[in-house]
Motif scaffolding. Structure first.
Motif, short mmCIF file in Angstrom:
data_model
loop_
_atom_site.label_atom_id
_atom_site.label_comp_id
_atom_site.label_asym_id
_atom_site.label_seq_id
_atom_site.Cartn_x
_atom_site.Cartn_y
_atom_site.Cartn_z
N UNK A 197 60.73 47.62 39.55
CA UNK A 197 62.11 47.19 39.77
C UNK A 197 62.94 48.43 40.05
N UNK A 198 63.48 48.51 41.26
CA UNK A 198 64.26 49.66 41.72
C UNK A 198 63.50 50.98 41.50
N UNK A 199 62.21 50.94 41.81
CA UNK A 199 61.39 52.13 41.75
C UNK A 199 60.77 52.44 40.41
N UNK A 200 61.15 51.71 39.35
CA UNK A 200 60.61 51.93 38.01
C UNK A 200 59.56 50.88 37.69
N UNK A 201 58.42 51.31 37.12
CA UNK A 201 57.35 50.39 36.77
C UNK A 201 57.75 49.58 35.55
N UNK A 202 57.68 48.23 35.68
CA UNK A 202 58.02 47.34 34.56
C UNK A 202 56.78 46.64 34.01
N UNK A 203 55.67 46.65 34.75
CA UNK A 203 54.42 46.08 34.26
C UNK A 203 53.28 46.60 35.15
N UNK A 204 52.12 46.76 34.52
CA UNK A 204 50.94 47.16 35.29
C UNK A 204 49.69 46.68 34.58
N UNK A 205 48.62 46.51 35.38
CA UNK A 205 47.38 46.02 34.82
C UNK A 205 46.25 46.28 35.80
N UNK A 206 45.03 46.54 35.28
CA UNK A 206 43.88 46.69 36.18
C UNK A 206 43.37 45.32 36.64
N UNK A 207 42.78 45.30 37.79
CA UNK A 207 42.16 44.08 38.33
C UNK A 207 40.74 44.43 38.74
N UNK A 208 39.76 43.88 38.03
CA UNK A 208 38.36 44.13 38.34
C UNK A 208 37.90 43.21 39.47
N UNK A 209 37.18 43.79 40.41
CA UNK A 209 36.65 43.03 41.56
C UNK A 209 35.14 43.13 41.60
N UNK A 210 34.52 42.13 42.18
CA UNK A 210 33.08 42.12 42.35
C UNK A 210 32.74 42.62 43.75
N UNK A 211 31.91 43.67 43.82
CA UNK A 211 31.53 44.17 45.14
C UNK A 211 30.78 43.09 45.89
N UNK A 212 31.04 42.98 47.18
CA UNK A 212 30.42 41.90 47.97
C UNK A 212 30.34 42.30 49.44
N UNK A 213 29.37 43.14 49.78
CA UNK A 213 29.21 43.48 51.20
C UNK A 213 28.93 42.24 52.05
N UNK A 214 29.56 42.17 53.21
CA UNK A 214 29.35 41.09 54.19
C UNK A 214 29.83 39.73 53.69
N UNK A 215 30.68 39.71 52.65
CA UNK A 215 31.21 38.46 52.14
C UNK A 215 32.58 38.71 51.52
N UNK A 216 33.53 37.85 51.87
CA UNK A 216 34.83 37.90 51.22
C UNK A 216 34.75 37.08 49.94
N UNK A 217 35.10 37.71 48.80
CA UNK A 217 35.02 37.04 47.51
C UNK A 217 36.42 36.94 46.91
N UNK A 218 36.79 35.72 46.49
CA UNK A 218 38.15 35.46 46.05
C UNK A 218 38.39 35.95 44.63
N UNK A 219 39.65 36.26 44.34
CA UNK A 219 40.09 36.58 42.99
C UNK A 219 41.46 35.97 42.76
N UNK A 220 41.79 35.78 41.49
CA UNK A 220 43.09 35.24 41.12
C UNK A 220 43.50 35.90 39.81
N UNK A 221 44.67 36.52 39.82
CA UNK A 221 45.13 37.28 38.66
C UNK A 221 46.55 36.84 38.32
N UNK A 222 46.78 36.52 37.05
CA UNK A 222 48.09 36.05 36.60
C UNK A 222 48.70 37.08 35.67
N UNK A 223 49.94 37.44 35.94
CA UNK A 223 50.64 38.43 35.13
C UNK A 223 51.98 37.83 34.69
N UNK A 224 52.11 37.49 33.39
CA UNK A 224 53.39 36.94 32.91
C UNK A 224 54.50 37.99 32.98
N UNK A 225 55.63 37.61 33.57
CA UNK A 225 56.75 38.54 33.71
C UNK A 225 57.95 38.13 32.85
#
Length: 287
Positions: free
Chosen positions: A234-262
């Motif tokens: 918000x206006x250049x200041x970090x108000x929330x952060x979190x890591x998002x782990x992904x599964x490697x997937x050569x030659x395939x697009x793999x979906x993800x969904x991440x929810x962050x309560x604000x």
């Protein structure tokens, strides 16, 4: 007397030897040509057919669910192709299905078609578990490109990335099994667009996103990308952060969904950073 005769003979000889007088007639008047009349040819008018939209039928929708078809016993388990054709302003996109053996299926599996206007995507969710298509550039009609990712349960879906305001409708066809979507320009002028990089696509929030109490980040990744860092600012200041782990997937697009309560926190930008901390992309939010 002899002298007179001699004089007459001399005069006769002179007259006989003199050239005859030539009478030159005036030349005839020039022939008069008939007056030529040049016809005036009117300019050619090329008739053009009016720009055609899709035929009359079911209502074209600008947002939300277009179709839901439940068929748990379908023989269609594989997406074998996504094709399209355009006539005037109407574009027809067809998703074809096959059996596990590769033969054309009779009936499509369970499918749902939704127009996600804030993201600028028309999504076709299916119960197919395989697909021969990964992604493809379209650049025709209302569709810029398409992706065929696998969701978190392994089912394949098709995302049609739209290139402008669009309305659409969908129908199911059998023998052979396919889903058909008709698209044409229309609806509200404001429409979002997903964030696309070579290894990452963020569908939601799209470019037309608004600030919400719960921030839902969804998309798909491919290749060797193992994770992201999500930072909300918000206006250049970090108000929330979190890591998002992904599964490697050569030659395939793999979906993800991440929810962050604000909650009640105000924010105006979402940043995605790779494992080294470099910013991959940023998505602005309207209040």
């Amino acid at each position: 007397m002899r002298g007179i005769v001699a004089l007459l003979l001399v005069l006769l000889v002179v007259v006989a030897c003199s050239e005859p007088t030539t009478t030159v007639s005036p030349p005839p008047p020039p022939a008069t040509s008939p007056t030529s009349t040049v016809a005036t040819v009117p300019p050619t008018t090329v008739a053009t057919d009016p720009v055609r939209a899709c035929p009359e039928g079911d209502v074209m929708l600008a947002d939300g669910q277009l179709l839901r078809f439940d068929r748990p016993t379908s023989d269609g388990t594989r997406i074998t192709g996504v094709s399209w054709r355009t006539s005037g302003n109407c574009q027809l996109v067809s998703v074809s299905f096959a059996t596990a053996d590769g033969a054309p299926a009779t009936t499509p599996p369970t499918v749902t078609a939704r127009l996600l206007r804030a993201a600028g995507v028309l999504r076709i969710e299916t119960a197919a578990t395989e697909a021969v298509v990964v992604d493809q550039l379209v650049e025709e009609g209302q569709v810029e490109r398409l992706f065929v990712p696998a969701d978190q349960e392994g089912f394949r879906f098709v995302d049609l990335v739209l290139n402008g305001p669009t309305v659409a409708r969908a129908r199911v066809q059998t023998s052979p099994a396919r889903l058909e979507v008709e698209l044409e320009p229309g609806g509200p002028a404001e429409i979002g667009s997903p964030l696309i990089t070579p290894q990452l696509v963020i569908v939601e929030p799209g470019s037309a996103a608004a600030m919400e109490p719960v921030l839902d980040v969804s998309g798909y990744s491919t290749g060797e990308l193992e994770g992201l860092q999500i930072a909300v600012l918000d206006q250049g200041e970090t108000v929330a952060e979190s890591p998002l782990d992904l599964e490697t997937s050569p030659f395939l697009w793999r979906a993800f969904d991440f929810v962050l309560p604000m909650g009640d926190s105000a924010y105006d930008n979402l940043r995605l950073l790779d494992e080294s901390g470099s910013v991959i992309a940023g998505i602005p939010f309207s209040p």
